[in-house]
Scaffold this motif. Structure first.
Motif, PDB file in Angstrom:
ATOM      1  N   GLN A 115     -12.553  -6.672  58.943  1.00 16.29           N
ATOM      2  CA  GLN A 115     -12.982  -6.907  57.573  1.00 16.29           C
ATOM      3  C   GLN A 115     -13.358  -5.570  56.954  1.00 16.29           C
ATOM      4  O   GLN A 115     -13.537  -4.574  57.656  1.00 16.29           O
ATOM      5  CB  GLN A 115     -14.159  -7.872  57.503  1.00 16.29           C
ATOM      6  N   GLU A 125      -9.816  -5.737  45.064  1.00 13.15           N
ATOM      7  CA  GLU A 125      -9.037  -6.918  44.672  1.00 13.15           C
ATOM      8  C   GLU A 125      -7.598  -6.821  45.174  1.00 13.15           C
ATOM      9  O   GLU A 125      -6.998  -7.830  45.569  1.00 13.15           O
ATOM     10  CB  GLU A 125      -9.063  -7.077  43.152  1.00 13.15           C
ATOM     11  N   ARG A 128      -7.804  -7.968  48.743  1.00 10.03           N
ATOM     12  CA  ARG A 128      -7.968  -9.420  48.858  1.00 10.03           C
ATOM     13  C   ARG A 128      -6.681 -10.157  48.503  1.00 10.03           C
ATOM     14  O   ARG A 128      -6.385 -11.216  49.071  1.00 10.03           O
ATOM     15  CB  ARG A 128      -9.120  -9.895  47.969  1.00 10.03           C
ATOM     16  N   HIS A 133      -9.976  -9.792  54.376  1.00 10.97           N
ATOM     17  CA  HIS A 133     -11.397 -10.098  54.204  1.00 10.97           C
ATOM     18  C   HIS A 133     -12.105  -8.835  53.731  1.00 10.97           C
ATOM     19  O   HIS A 133     -12.401  -7.949  54.535  1.00 10.97           O
ATOM     20  CB  HIS A 133     -11.982 -10.588  55.532  1.00 10.97           C
ATOM     21  N   ASN A 135     -15.227  -7.313  51.000  1.00  7.38           N
ATOM     22  CA  ASN A 135     -16.304  -7.439  50.031  1.00  7.38           C
ATOM     23  C   ASN A 135     -16.302  -6.234  49.102  1.00  7.38           C
ATOM     24  O   ASN A 135     -15.951  -5.127  49.516  1.00  7.38           O
ATOM     25  CB  ASN A 135     -17.661  -7.508  50.737  1.00  7.38           C
TER      26      ASN A 135
END
Length: 296
Positions: A115, A125, A128, A133, A135
């Motif tokens: 991640q 973005e 993603r 994964h 943040n």
């Protein structure tokens, strides 16, 4: 761009004495007279840093549709992964500053459970959108239990943060006892950076430090010191070269700009030779957390 808060002390050792190394526009690089870290004494504010790392500011927009840039990112990801796999079994991995996810995708394909976290909301973005994964934010936005990761990677990240000790200490907390931190960062003591600094004042440009993006300029000595202060041991440093196209521009740019061509002809050999004599212009660093040492 306005000026953020001035560092009143060294971001690594907290000493107050420093001497100027380079001034570019309003950005002042200084060297700590105690630990030798080179850092930006008047960095951008936190909000300005967030603004810098966005497509609106032009940061990493080439990762959207520029085939050559995407291929270069994928190639770098494979290089990094091969070095990790030579010494580390697969497991849980966190990539700090994962950008559009080239390394995350490679790590997942190799068997890691990977991640990432990325400050730039636009490239986060993009990652993603690939099903990764990721943040948006910084390492403090990763809310995992201590010792959750077998590997943490920071590819050209530590020089961008205002508090490297806090970053590295947080990484240490998240690493398992047998885990490893892997990072890359430019080497200010490399042959090319030091040779080009000698003529920088006469040409009005020193390409190595890249202010205001790079807040710190580490050497092998200072990155090792920072890692020890953050509670790491077994620090291993491998000297490497930044791709010549990044340092000097593409061949097409050099051919259309005689000054750039002369500059590349003078300094590219030093950039190439640097790693062979232990003075590359970038470093690959691996460090293992010390179970008995708390961060200083």
């Amino acid at each position: 761009m306005s000026q953020g808060p001035t560092f009143l002390s060294c971001p690594v050792c907290q000493a107050h004495a420093a001497e100027e190394v380079w001034l570019e526009e309003q950005w002042q690089l200084v060297r700590c007279t105690d630990c030798s870290l080179v850092y930006l004494s008047n960095p951008p504010s936190e909000d300005e840093l967030k603004s810098l790392y966005s497509f609106e500011s032009g940061f990493h927009t080439q990762l959207v549709d520029d085939a050559a840039s995407i291929e270069a990112a994928d190639h770098a990801a494979q290089d990094h992964l091969s070095m990790i796999l030579a010494t580390t079994a697969t497991g849980s991995l966190l990539d700090v500053g994962c950008s559009s996810g080239s390394f995350l995708a490679a790590a997942n394909s190799a068997g890691f459970s990977a991640q990432g976290v990325e400050l730039n909301p636009d490239t986060a973005e993009l990652a993603r959108a690939k099903g990764l994964h990721v943040n948006t934010g910084t390492l403090t936005d990763v809310h995992e239990a201590p010792h959750s990761f077998d590997a943490i990677t920071m590819w050209d990240i530590v020089e961008h943060v205002p508090d490297p000790i806090a970053l590295l200490s947080h990484a240490r907390e998240l690493l398992s006892e047998d885990g490893w931190l892997w990072l890359t960062t430019p080497n200010i003591d490399g042959l090319f950076p030091q040779a080009s600094l000698r003529v920088a004042s006469s040409v009005g440009k020193w390409p190595h430090p890249e202010p205001p993006y790079h807040l710190m300029q580490f050497s092998e000595q200072t990155i090792t010191d920072a890692l020890h202060r953050a509670g790491f041991e077994q620090v291993v440093v491998k000297q490497q070269s930044i791709p010549l196209s990044y340092s000097f521009g593409s061949l097409q740019k050099m051919l259309t700009d005689p000054r750039r061509l002369v500059y590349a002809a003078a300094f590219a050999p030093l950039a190439f030779l640097g790693p062979l004599v232990g003075r590359g212009d970038t470093m690959l660093v691996a460090a293992k957390p010390s179970p008995s040492q708390a961060p200083i």
